[in-house]
Design a protein around this motif. Structure first.
Motif, short mmCIF file in Angstrom:
data_model
loop_
_atom_site.label_atom_id
_atom_site.label_comp_id
_atom_site.label_asym_id
_atom_site.label_seq_id
_atom_site.Cartn_x
_atom_site.Cartn_y
_atom_site.Cartn_z
N ALA A 1 -0.40 -1.59 9.57
CA ALA A 1 -1.85 -1.33 9.54
C ALA A 1 -2.47 -2.08 8.37
O ALA A 1 -3.59 -2.60 8.48
CB ALA A 1 -2.13 0.16 9.42
N THR A 2 -1.75 -2.17 7.28
CA THR A 2 -2.25 -2.89 6.11
C THR A 2 -2.43 -4.37 6.47
O THR A 2 -3.46 -4.97 6.16
CB THR A 2 -1.27 -2.72 4.93
OG1 THR A 2 -1.17 -1.32 4.65
CG2 THR A 2 -1.74 -3.45 3.70
N SER B 1 0.85 -1.19 0.00
CA SER B 1 0.00 0.00 0.00
C SER B 1 0.89 1.25 0.00
O SER B 1 0.93 1.97 -0.99
CB SER B 1 -0.93 -0.04 1.22
OG SER B 1 -1.64 1.14 1.39
N ALA B 2 1.62 1.49 1.08
CA ALA B 2 2.49 2.66 1.13
C ALA B 2 3.73 2.34 1.95
O ALA B 2 3.98 1.19 2.32
CB ALA B 2 1.74 3.85 1.72
N PHE B 3 4.53 3.37 2.21
CA PHE B 3 5.80 3.21 2.92
C PHE B 3 5.56 3.05 4.42
O PHE B 3 6.19 2.24 5.10
CB PHE B 3 6.62 4.47 2.62
CG PHE B 3 8.03 4.51 3.16
CD1 PHE B 3 8.73 3.35 3.47
CD2 PHE B 3 8.68 5.73 3.33
CE1 PHE B 3 10.03 3.41 3.95
CE2 PHE B 3 9.98 5.80 3.81
CZ PHE B 3 10.65 4.64 4.13
N GLU B 4 4.60 3.83 4.94
CA GLU B 4 4.48 4.01 6.38
C GLU B 4 3.36 3.21 7.02
O GLU B 4 3.08 3.38 8.19
CB GLU B 4 4.25 5.51 6.66
CG GLU B 4 2.92 6.08 6.14
CD GLU B 4 2.86 6.30 4.63
OE1 GLU B 4 3.88 6.09 3.96
OE2 GLU B 4 1.79 6.65 4.13
N ASN B 5 2.70 2.34 6.27
CA ASN B 5 1.48 1.74 6.82
C ASN B 5 1.42 0.23 6.67
O ASN B 5 0.33 -0.34 6.66
CB ASN B 5 0.26 2.37 6.15
CG ASN B 5 0.15 1.96 4.69
OD1 ASN B 5 1.09 1.41 4.13
ND2 ASN B 5 -0.98 2.22 4.09
N GLN C 1 4.69 4.06 14.11
CA GLN C 1 3.40 4.23 14.77
C GLN C 1 2.42 3.13 14.34
O GLN C 1 1.72 2.54 15.16
CB GLN C 1 2.84 5.60 14.40
CG GLN C 1 1.40 5.79 14.80
CD GLN C 1 0.85 7.11 14.29
OE1 GLN C 1 1.53 8.12 14.32
NE2 GLN C 1 -0.37 7.10 13.83
N SER C 2 2.41 2.89 13.06
CA SER C 2 1.53 1.87 12.50
C SER C 2 1.87 0.49 13.10
O SER C 2 0.99 -0.29 13.47
CB SER C 2 1.70 1.89 10.98
OG SER C 2 1.16 0.77 10.38
#
Ligand SMILES: Cc1ncc(C[n+]2csc(CCOP(=O)(O)OP(=O)(O)O)c2C)c(N)n1
Ligand code: SF4
Ligand SMILES: [Mg+2]
Lengths: 396, 312
Positions: free
Chosen positions: B81-82, B74-78, B120-121
């Motif tokens: 969470a994904t 999905s993205a770099f920072e998540n 954080q994720s």
């Protein structure tokens, strides 16, 4: 059945009736109540949704994207800074063609921090590839949310849908509302059965590639085509919805526009105030009318041009600034839509209501006064102005 | 699965991570990923989650994927969470009779995507207790964007944002101890691993992480010949030196119990790990002996503390 609910309660109730597979939950005023009400449904066993209490809106949207890719129906609600924090992910949801549903309870963006209503949050997300549908009141907030999934999940569309309502004005005010029976809602929404998804046993799926130049453009064109296709689907779903509810929806609502010479174009709860002003002016013989945009993405440009073709002067009312130095986002769309008309009405933009600044019937009447003057004299004056702010002298 | 590790048997399993990807020759990341995924039992499915990184852009470049299992970036920072989202969907769909069989959820993030932007994720996902494994392949810098420092980059290392010059001496700060931070989340299993020898260490820890219920974390050292500036064929040697100098101790924490999984027969001086790598070259220049001393003192102190904790 009739009830009395706030806008947030109405959306939470719609969510209960839908019983989605996964919900990402994070608080922010004024949307907080939606996940709160829903948590109680979960606690009471009225739904069996996987309720994920994330540590940020960023993760809320990340969870929704992933859950939807995995084959689930995923939802969340947010406002303002929460939506802004999701910015990158909004693009990802849309480009992965994942029909996530988000209830946006419109609130001003920082700074300075302000919890009241305007449209700067969802307008900032207008180019992310999400379908955006705006409500005037609680009934529409409920109805729009129920229509979101049948629109977004259609194979020709497969785009995420944001349903928007005005913070506090709609989200917190209790109004009479007609609710559908849960069975009727479930039948209307149907099962979510995507063709491909991560958890499909027979056929593993890879989502979210590194996309190189030889492919990226094609993918974006497909996304753009999907947004175009959404327009017809939105109308189709509205027709189906009318059959079960008796309530009729279009891309926008035309109020006393048949012979209108002076018209407003605006979005959301201000339509209620504007309708009252139109009625009053009509009594005085002024040919006033109103267009309330319901669907902002896809933007109904051609339809809007047709609806405004016979007017003499039009004021677009933007409830977000945009800082383009050339008018707000609704103005930009409307002016562009009117370009193709052979004869165009005079057009002005009024930015109003920022951070919860009140707008009254008299304010709207004044706008019509300006339009009457423009129509009569052909003198348009300043095209882009603000309304409702104190003057410099008053501030001093 | 038999508990006795047998490299030959493991290698004969059908590969879940296939060749043809575009990682650099000698990159640790691909070895770590295949090592972890090989620990899955043949009959189990997995969904692999990946943060934006060298690994992601090299293994899922449209229209080719190197993964036999389902995969999502999905993205770099998540990425954590994904993974939470996929796992949540699994439970929801299972409850509703729409998914069958066992599916495991494994996330790979680089050190940038784990120690820094995705921290954080990750913390959120671990706290919520999703049944997932998060694997950090730690190459100690943002390699994909051209070797910038991360909070995992060790003291004195030269990166493109911590260059060496007449005043600059490489990175000013020590490496963040992420494994300890994850242990502090009270998750059922956390471990530090490295691709050494016959991969028994990585395999055993991966198996435990995948088949322990709840959120588990693996921090795997992943040498990068390009960013660390050493010859590509030296991957195994560099990883081995990291372990034998105690720069990268191998240990695991299972239900709060700390255990060293490898104790070097002879603890080598840190210099032995630093010398072959260009990123530490300036530490060996005349007048910079103090850098080597500081680096050694730091490793010694961390190692002593770990010995105390593990009761070794
Ligand atoms: C929000 C965001 N910021 C920055 C980037 C650019 N970016 C992509 S990968 C990457 C570095 C990845 O570093 P790491 O996680 O250590 O993985 P590595 O490439 O070293 O294996 C960066 C900075 C991005 N994709 N998204
Ligand atoms: S730059 Fe380093 S981490 Fe990236 S692919 Fe090359 S060797 Fe691997
Ligand atoms: Mg890295």
């Amino acid at each position: 059945m009739s009830d009395r609910l706030s806008g947030n309660e109405a959306v939470a109730y719609a969510l209960k009736q839908i019983n989605p597979d996964v919900m990402g939950a994070f608080p922010i005023t004024p949307s907080t109540e939606i996940p709160e009400y829903f948590a109680q449904y979960v606690a009471d066993g009225e739904v069996n949704t996987e309720y994920v209490t994330v540590e940020s809106e960023h993760s809320s949207m990340s969870v929704c994207i992933a859950a939807q890719a995995a084959g689930a129906r995923a939802v969340c609600a947010t406002s303002s800074a929460g939506l802004a924090l999701m910015y990158e992910l909004l693009y990802i949801a849309a480009s992965c063609r994942l029909p996530v549903t988000l209830a946006c309870v419109n609130r001003a963006l920082s700074g300075p921090i302000n919890i009241n209503n305007d449209h700067s949050d969802s307008m900032g997300a207008r180019d992310t590839g999400w379908i955006q549908i705006y409500a005037e009141n609680n009934q529409e907030a409920y109805d729009n949310f129920l229509m979101a999934m049948p629109i977004g999940e259609t194979p020709s569309v497969r785009l995420p849908v944001m349903t928007c309502m005005d913070g506090f004005i709609t989200s917190h005010a209790v109004e009479n509302i007609e609710l559908l029976e849960t069975e009727v809602v479930r039948k209307f929404i149907g099962e979510y059965n995507p063709e491909n998804y991560l958890l499909k046993k027979e056929n593993p799926l890879a989502v979210g590639p590194y996309d190189v130049s030889p492919y990226y453009m094609e993918h974006k064109v497909l996304e753009a085509e999907a947004m175009k296709a959404a327009k017809a689907r939105i109308l189709e779903v509205a027709t189906e919805f009318e059959k079960i509810s008796g309530r009729r929806y279009g891309l926008f609502e035309e109020y006393r526009m048949e012979d209108a010479e002076l018209a407003l174009v605006l979005i959301g709860s201000t339509a209620g105030t504007a309708k009252a002003a139109v009625d009053k002016l009509r009594e005085d013989g002024v040919k006033a009318g109103l267009i309330k945009i319901r669907v902002f993405r896809p933007f109904p440009g051609e339809e809007l041009a047709r609806a405004l073709a016979n007017t003499k002067a039009v004021a677009v009312m933007d409830k977000s600034e945009g800082f383009s130095a050339n008018g707000g986002p609704l103005f930009a769309e409307t002016r562009s839509a009117l370009y193709d008309l052979k004869e165009r009405p005079y057009l002005i933009d009024i930015v109003y209501g920022l951070g919860g600044r009140d707008v009254k019937t008299e304010d709207i009447e004044k706008v019509f006064g300006r339009l009457a003057n423009i129509a009569a004299t052909g003198e348009i004056g300043p095209v882009y102005t603000h309304m409702g702010q104190r003057s410099k002298e008053e501030n001093a | 699965m038999s508990t006795v590790y047998n490299l030959k048997r493991e290698v004969e399993k059908p590969a879940r991570f296939t060749g043809g990807h575009r990682l650099c020759a000698g990159c640790g990341a691909g070895i770590v990923v295949s090592g972890v995924l090989r620990a899955l039992d043949n009959e189990d499915r997995a969904v692999v989650v990946n943060a934006t990184s060298c690994l992601e852009v090299s293994t899922f470049m449209y229209p080719y994927t190197a993964y036999m299992d389902s995969y999502i970036h999905s993205a770099f920072e998540n990425s954590a969470a994904t993974c939470s989202g996929v796992e949540a969907a699994y439970h929801a769909l299972k409850r509703r009779g729409k998914v069958e069989g066992t599916v495991k959820f494994i996330t790979f993030g680089g050190d940038g995507g784990t120690y820094d932007i995705g921290f954080q994720s990750l913390s959120g996902a671990m706290e919520r207790g999703h049944d997932m494994v998060y694997v950090c392949y730690d190459n100690e810098a943002y390699m994909n964007t051209g070797i910038q420092r991360s909070s995992s980059t060790p003291h004195f290392a030269r990166t493109t944002t911590t260059p060496v010059g007449s005043v600059g001496q490489g990175k000013k700060q020590n490496k963040k101890d992420l494994t300890e931070i994850l242990v502090a989340h009270n998750i059922p299993y956390a471990a530090q691993a490295a691709p050494i020898g016959n991969f028994k260490d990585l395999h055993t820890k991966s198996y435990k992480a995948i088949y322990t219920e709840g959120p588990c974390f693996l921090n795997v050292l992943s040498p990068c010949p390009r960013g660390w500036d050493y010859p590509t064929e030296k991957l195994a040697e560099i990883a081995r030196l990291a372990v034998d100098t105690c720069v990268w101790p191998l240990y695991e924490v299972e239900e709060g119990v700390w255990r060293l999984t490898y104790i070097p027969k002879k603890k080598l001086p840190v210099e032995d790990f630093l010398r072959p790598q260009g990123r530490f070259r300036h530490m060996f220049e005349k007048g910079n002996e103090w850098m080597l001393e500081e680096a050694q003192a730091y490793v010694d102190q961390k190692w002593e503390r770990l010995l105390e904790r593990t009761g070794a």
